[in-house]
Scaffold this motif. Structure first.
Motif, mmCIF file in Angstrom:
data_model
loop_
_atom_site.group_PDB
_atom_site.id
_atom_site.type_symbol
_atom_site.label_atom_id
_atom_site.label_comp_id
_atom_site.label_asym_id
_atom_site.label_seq_id
_atom_site.Cartn_x
_atom_site.Cartn_y
_atom_site.Cartn_z
ATOM 1 N N ARG A 76 0.904 -1.237 0.020
ATOM 2 C CA ARG A 76 -0.025 -0.008 0.035
ATOM 3 C C ARG A 76 0.697 1.157 -0.128
ATOM 4 N NH1 ARG A 76 -5.022 -0.592 4.209
ATOM 5 N NH2 ARG A 76 -5.844 -2.641 3.308
ATOM 6 N N GLY A 77 2.112 1.218 0.300
ATOM 7 C CA GLY A 77 3.147 2.106 0.003
ATOM 8 C C GLY A 77 3.066 2.765 1.786
ATOM 9 N N TRP A 78 2.542 2.094 2.638
ATOM 10 C CA TRP A 78 2.866 2.352 4.180
ATOM 11 C C TRP A 78 4.014 2.141 4.579
ATOM 12 C CZ3 TRP A 78 -2.530 1.223 6.933
ATOM 13 C CH2 TRP A 78 -3.585 1.537 5.994
ATOM 14 N N THR A 79 4.692 3.050 5.543
ATOM 15 C CA THR A 79 5.918 2.827 5.980
ATOM 16 C C THR A 79 6.058 2.802 7.381
ATOM 17 O OG1 THR A 79 6.601 5.019 5.596
ATOM 18 C CG2 THR A 79 7.028 3.478 3.829
ATOM 19 N N VAL A 80 4.861 2.732 8.097
ATOM 20 C CA VAL A 80 4.637 2.692 9.707
ATOM 21 C C VAL A 80 5.753 1.804 10.070
ATOM 22 C CG1 VAL A 80 2.946 0.968 9.608
ATOM 23 C CG2 VAL A 80 3.355 2.741 11.435
ATOM 24 N N PRO A 81 6.786 2.350 11.278
ATOM 25 C CA PRO A 81 7.827 1.633 11.735
ATOM 26 C C PRO A 81 7.389 0.418 12.492
ATOM 27 C CG PRO A 81 7.540 3.615 12.868
ATOM 28 C CD PRO A 81 6.684 3.752 11.681
ATOM 29 N N THR A 82 7.731 -0.597 12.304
ATOM 30 C CA THR A 82 7.267 -2.020 12.870
ATOM 31 C C THR A 82 8.213 -2.784 13.651
ATOM 32 O OG1 THR A 82 5.767 -2.098 10.976
ATOM 33 C CG2 THR A 82 6.161 -4.240 12.204
ATOM 34 N N VAL A 83 7.847 -3.038 14.898
ATOM 35 C CA VAL A 83 8.651 -4.022 15.871
ATOM 36 C C VAL A 83 7.892 -5.306 15.765
ATOM 37 C CG1 VAL A 83 9.151 -4.326 18.216
ATOM 38 C CG2 VAL A 83 9.506 -2.029 17.042
ATOM 39 N N PHE A 84 8.538 -6.312 15.476
ATOM 40 C CA PHE A 84 8.045 -7.749 15.361
ATOM 41 C C PHE A 84 8.147 -8.435 16.634
ATOM 42 C CE2 PHE A 84 7.921 -7.342 10.732
ATOM 43 C CZ PHE A 84 6.675 -8.064 10.462
ATOM 44 N N LEU A 85 7.266 -9.113 17.130
ATOM 45 C CA LEU A 85 7.270 -10.088 18.350
ATOM 46 C C LEU A 85 6.976 -11.489 17.944
ATOM 47 C CD1 LEU A 85 5.401 -8.036 21.127
ATOM 48 C CD2 LEU A 85 7.790 -8.084 20.727
#
Length: 212
Positions: A76-85
């Motif tokens: 979608r072009g979203w670049t929200v920062p992501t922390v994986f668990l």
């Protein structure tokens, strides 16, 4: 589930209700606005546009898992920062997630201070993007206050047209164009022509982000 805070926004996606409750309390106590979702689908339904803040995302969930959701957001072009668990060490998945732009990849159980530091670092690294988005939002709001002729004047001014040329095209006097231009500058919050050009960058004639 959501609670209000001031340090930033955390979007938590985990199918385990106990973990959602515990982490919501942790993030809220640390001063974050926290929104919790039980599935990737619930998150997508609740966020029709790219959200602000940081995404804390469980890797293994029923239905679309964390990596599938992360891939969908990137498409979608979203670049929200992501922390994986993740509940178990998974080196291939962690490598894939980090290569795809994830901010961090942590294994449960994770210490509170480690998770909070990962969220803080992700939000700090994302600050320039959030600031740019806020500037675009403000520009669209200001653009919405212009009437039809003012929008035309804005477009022609940033294209480099002279006052005389704009007046001829619109069938009005040069004095009227000058008044419209002054109104445009005031409504857009610009004090110089270069600033006006910068504020109007990326806006289509209807004030929405252009695709180009």
């Amino acid at each position: 589930m959501s609670t209000e805070g001031a340090r930033g926004v955390v979007h938590l996606v985990d199918d385990d209700e106990a973990i959602r409750v515990a982490l919501t309390r942790l993030f809220t106590a640390a001063g974050y606005t926290t929104h919790a979702y039980g599935s990737a689908g619930a998150f997508l339904i609740a966020t029709g546009t790219e959200p602000d803040g940081c995404l804390v995302l469980d890797l293994h969930m029923p239905g679309p898992d964390g990596l599938a959701l992360h891939d969908a957001l990137r498409q979608r072009g979203w670049t929200v920062p992501t922390v994986f668990l993740t509940g178990r060490g998974d080196i291939p998945s962690s490598v894939r997630a980090l290569k795809a732009g994830a901010s961090d990849f942590l294994t449960k159980p994770v210490r509170s201070e480690v998770l909070l530091e990962a969220v803080r670092a992700a939000l700090e690294a994302d600050a320039p993007r959030r600031a740019a988005r806020e500037r675009r939002r403000e520009a669209r709001t200001r653009f919405g206050s212009l009437d039809a002729r003012e929008r035309t004047v804005l477009r022609r001014v940033v294209e480099g047209a002279l006052t005389k040329q704009i007046a001829w095209e619109l069938g009005v006097s040069e004095r009227t164009v000058k008044a419209d231009r002054a109104s445009v500058m005031r409504k857009m919050g610009a004090t110089t022509l270069p600033e006006l050009v910068r504020l109007s960058e990326g806006l289509s004639p209807d004030g929405e982000p252009s695709s180009g």
